[in-house]
Design a protein around this motif. Structure first.
Motif, short mmCIF file in Angstrom:
data_model
loop_
_atom_site.label_atom_id
_atom_site.label_comp_id
_atom_site.label_asym_id
_atom_site.label_seq_id
_atom_site.Cartn_x
_atom_site.Cartn_y
_atom_site.Cartn_z
N ASN A 1 0.84 -1.20 0.00
CA ASN A 1 0.00 0.00 0.00
C ASN A 1 0.87 1.25 0.00
O ASN A 1 1.03 1.94 1.01
N THR A 2 1.47 1.53 -1.15
CA THR A 2 2.30 2.72 -1.33
C THR A 2 1.70 3.60 -2.40
O THR A 2 0.90 3.14 -3.23
N ASP A 3 2.10 4.85 -2.40
CA ASP A 3 1.60 5.76 -3.43
C ASP A 3 2.07 5.32 -4.82
O ASP A 3 1.35 5.47 -5.81
N TRP B 1 -0.15 2.57 -5.97
CA TRP B 1 -1.47 3.12 -6.28
C TRP B 1 -1.46 3.83 -7.63
O TRP B 1 -2.38 3.67 -8.45
N GLN B 2 -0.43 4.60 -7.88
CA GLN B 2 -0.33 5.29 -9.17
C GLN B 2 -0.22 4.30 -10.32
O GLN B 2 -0.80 4.49 -11.39
N HIS C 1 -6.08 8.96 -1.71
CA HIS C 1 -4.85 9.64 -2.12
C HIS C 1 -3.64 9.31 -1.26
O HIS C 1 -2.52 9.70 -1.61
N SER C 2 -3.83 8.64 -0.15
CA SER C 2 -2.71 8.32 0.75
C SER C 2 -2.85 6.88 1.24
O SER C 2 -3.95 6.32 1.23
N PRO C 3 -1.75 6.30 1.70
CA PRO C 3 -1.86 4.94 2.27
C PRO C 3 -2.86 4.86 3.42
O PRO C 3 -3.65 3.91 3.50
N SER C 4 -2.85 5.86 4.31
CA SER C 4 -3.79 5.83 5.43
C SER C 4 -5.22 5.97 4.94
O SER C 4 -6.13 5.32 5.47
N GLY C 5 -5.44 6.80 3.91
CA GLY C 5 -6.79 6.94 3.37
C GLY C 5 -7.29 5.66 2.75
O GLY C 5 -8.46 5.29 2.92
N ARG C 6 -6.42 4.97 2.05
CA ARG C 6 -6.83 3.70 1.44
C ARG C 6 -7.13 2.64 2.51
O ARG C 6 -8.02 1.81 2.33
#
Length: 807
Positions: A659-661, A664-665, A683-688
């Motif tokens: 779970n890294t940006d 995700w990109q 938009h962020s690891p914590s958000g996901r």
């Protein structure tokens, strides 16, 4: 006490959990293990899968890095790789899960290194094995599980595929077992060799009974989900919920021994006309009987059912959670679970040692080191005296090199007095690697496995793959151990053997004159091995079948979706693991005997093995006491939605991305997933993580738009590890499985043709094992063994036949 591997130096160049654990097992038994941390790259994140949230105390490290020293080097720099080369030059074993290209970059390419150090054991763990098409995928357990076909077979129908995590634990033991096998061969020849084991091979071995059956029958039902009431026997391989909501699992063969007592306990008349014969209970009345038992078990709490079955010595138990082994006295007495003092965090519980050895027991000498804490002391030692070198590889002379390559355990004789599965699996490994294994059986009926007629309610093929596959490469000696003359024959064979193996209950050994004291007096160099049910310490003495012992470990209760029935890991999954543990114990004891001439007793119990099998989630539970490690987890709310299972147009796939940006990109840059990039919640690891349920639901929609093969190709091309979740029929055609010998072909007399079977789980480069024959006919080698090994004349052999000692 000394360790079995005292004097052996191992360089641990591993990253993955399972490979690092293999090195720790060698350290537990006395090897000096030097772990090399590469400070050029970030360390592996234990929580990349979202299943192991950060804790103040790193309990994982305390298992997989215990008893090791730690050296920190910058391997991207020339100076760092040169120091690594010096460490390997001083070692007996290099153990790594790095790719061939990375090893070459560090100056550790196999051919060049072994040319310089022919005595080196070069051990490599991988995803799919060293042969077959190249793969860009990392060695992740979930990816191999997806290839193995087993994930579909575990849950109830219509539920997501399940990875029990057993494959990586198998691979840990396989690597250690292969290394000690190679060390035994090196003692005799002076030559090291390559050892390899893969996660694919580990998962295939974890489902060995079902996979053997599938290869014989090619029956898709064996790999498909089954409802609980599809069990073939209402008294075996099935669980029932009790009054208090806890599940009771049963493993009782439907025979005259079990039914009378079982019927009394559950309140059914033994002569109940609905269920009074085997054919009714397992045939026309099977389903009605299950419904009757479902209602009966709901009338009493699970603990009362356990007490009733224990009183009659029947095989039934409660499907426990992890809090049971955490406080179980038997687990403590046998050192399967230990309390350890940490200088900063106080007392914590940890998994202990699944193999017991009387003379060279495993021990905890030091806690897991901080990364790099031993760098100075280890590097200073490089300028001092090197390790003691084994006999030079060329000492054997040129003539020996022209002989056919022997298998590594040739010259060893094993008396295999085991039945069913766990013990025979142990002996199977020894036979595959060249030992002369004599399967000791009772006359007339033989090993009970000869009578198996179905697997998972599917009738066996025109040959009994259960017995014939697991007892391959063995001889058969039929002898009546209840007769004095029969026991005397075994005593004479013990005096001429290296290993005695038993799994038919510890309580019967002394009465048969087969206890350790008696046999070791006849042969002080004997390795006396038992596969007990619950260990040699404590007072537990009841039947030990795979499923009922597995129930006690807590692993079944945490698998699958919340609210679904507990999940059994599969036929023989614990048995086979205990068998490999037993083989590892035997090889460790042989290595010690090579140096000292002394034998010893070893035990690898089914309970101890299955507790260790649960290590990835049981270890953090023991250390922290946090309930979530032992609970079922919903796929729809995975903490890391990028490490999850998703259904595509035509199949399920496993996605394994941290779970890294960056990940995700890459994902949102793919066609079909681009719309997700604009959602601010992700938009962020914590958000996901915080919005995981919403993200999983959206990804379900995205992945359903294309086929699994399309997604896997796109994901892998984007650097996101993924694999289609296959079935057994896919595995049966898998190029890697065939190229690496995980499948093999051998002639079967019963079938009258060549058949496909599961092959060998461990590869040895110079002295590979092989399958020459399937299991023997009952007693087929009896007379020849008595004549050639014991020197009995034919008159005496005839007398023994007249007495009924041999058939």
């Amino acid at each position: 006490m000394s360790g079995a591997l005292d004097g052996i130096v191992v360089v641990d160049l591993t990253t993955e959990y399972w490979a690092s654990l293999s090195a720790a097992m060698l350290a537990d038994f006395g090897a000096r293990v030097i772990r090399v941390e590469d400070r050029s790259v970030a360390p592996r994140n234990p929580d990349r899968d979202g299943q192991h949230p950060p804790e103040a105390f790193d309990s994982e490290a305390q298992l997989i890095h215990r008893n090791k020293e730690s050296v920190s080097l910058a391997l991207a720099d020339k100076a760092g790789s040169e120091l690594l080369g010096q460490l390997v030059a001083s070692a007996d074993v290099l153990l790594t899960d790095a790719s061939a290209s990375r090893l070459a970059g560090w100056g550790l390419a196999e051919d060049a290194l072994r040319s310089e150090q022919p005595e080196l054991v070069y051990a490599v763990g991988s995803l799919l094995g060293p042969l077959g098409p190249e793969t860009i995928l990392p060695p992740l357990d979930e990816l191999a599980a997806a290839r193995s076909g087993v994930m579909h077979s575990l849950p109830e129908p219509e539920q997501p595929p399940v990875n029990a995590g057993a494959g990586q634990m198998y691979t840990s033991v396989m690597l250690a077992l292969g290394i000690v096998t190679a060390l035994h061969h090196r003692h005799n020849t002076g030559r090291g060799q390559r050892v390899d084991a893969s996660l694919l091979g580990g998962h295939m071995y974890a489902s060995t009974l079902t996979l053997d059956a599938y290869m014989a029958m090619r029956e898709d039902r064996l790999g498909e989900p089954r409802k609980r009431f599809e069990a073939a026997n209402p008294m075996s391989g099935i669980s029932y919920p009790s009054k208090d909501g806890r599940w009771v699992t049963l493993t009782m063969p439907d025979t005259g021994r079990w039914w009378p007592a079982f019927s009394r306990i559950v309140g059914l008349a033994e002569d109940d006309e609905r269920f009074d014969t085997h054919d009714k209970r397992c045939g026309e009345s099977r389903l009605p009987m299950m419904h009757v038992l479902e209602a009966i078990f709901a009338t009493r709490p699970a603990a009362e059912w356990r007490a009733s079955f224990d009183a009659e010595n029947l095989s039934a138990d409660i499907i426990e959670r992890y809090d049971y082994p955490a406080v179980d006295e038997n687990a403590r007495l046998n050192r399967y679970v230990m309390e350890i003092e940490h200088p900063d965090h106080g007392t914590f519980k940890s998994l202990g040692f699944p193999i017991h050895m009387s003379e060279t027991p495993a021990a905890l000498h030091r806690l897991a080191p901080e990364p790099g804490q031993d760098t100075d002391s280890v590097l200073e030692g490089l300028s001092g005296p090197g390790k003691a070198a084994p006999r030079p590889a060329g000492e054997a002379g040129q003539d020996e090199k022209q002989e056919p390559t022997p298998r590594p355990l040739e010259g060893l004789r094993v008396l295999d007095a085991t039945v069913w599965f766990q013990g025979p699996v142990c002996a199977q490994y020894l036979a595959d690697m060249g030992a002369e294994v004599i399967h000791v059986e009772r006359p007339v009926t033989g090993d009970q496995a000869r009578g198996v007629r179905s697997i998972a309610a599917v009738p066996v093929a025109d040959w009994n793959q259960y017995f014939l596959a697991v007892n391959r490469n063995k001889k058969s000696l039929a002898v009546d151990l209840k007769k004095d003359e029969g026991r005397e024959l075994i005593h004479q064979l013990v005096a001429k053997s290296d290993v005695f193996l038993w799994n038919q209950g510890l309580e019967s050994l002394q009465g048969l004159g087969l206890d350790f004291a008696t046999l070791s007096a006849l042969n002080p160099g004997l390795i006396y091995a038992t596969n007990s049910g619950y260990g040699t310490a404590g007072t537990v003495n009841k039947p030990s079948f795979d499923m009922t012992v597995q129930a006690l470990t807590g692993i079944m209760a945490r698998l699958g979706e919340p609210g679904e029935p507990p999940i059994y890991l599969g036929l023989g999954a614990g048995d086979a693991y205990g068998g490999l543990m037993g083989a590892l114990g035997i090889l460790l004891a042989l290595h010690h005997r090579d140096r000292t001439g002394r034998g010893q007793s070893i035990d690898a119990s089914l309970y101890g093995a299955q507790l260790f099998l649960a290590a990835p989630s049981l270890q953090p539970f023991l250390a922290t006491g946090k309930e979530e490690y032992g609970l079922q987890q919903a796929r729809a709310t995975a903490r890391n939605p990028l490490w999850n299972r998703y259904r595509t147009q035509d199949a399920w796939l496993a996605l394994c991305a941290e779970n890294t940006d960056a990940a995700w990109q890459s994902l949102t840059g793919l066609g079909g997933a681009s719309g997700l990039a604009e959602d601010a919640r992700f938009h962020s690891p914590s958000g996901r993580c915080e919005n995981s349920a919403a993200l999983v639901a959206l990804l379900d929609e995205v992945f359903a738009r294309r086929s699994a093969s399309e997604w896997v190709h796109a994901l892998n091309a984007a650097g996101l590890p993924a694999a289609r979740i296959d079935r057994y029929r896919d595995l049966a055609a898998d190029e890697h499985a065939w190229a690496n010998g995980y499948f093999s072909r051998v002639h079967c007399d019963e079938a009258g043709e060549e058949v496909a079977i599961r092959g060998l789980p461990v590869g040895l480069g110079a002295t590979p094992g092989r399958v020459d024959t399937l299991g023997p006919e009952l007693g087929q080698d009896t007379e020849l063994l008595l004549f050639e090994v014991l020197g009995l004349d034919w008159d005496r052999i005839g007398e023994l036949k007249e007495l009924g000692v041999i058939p």
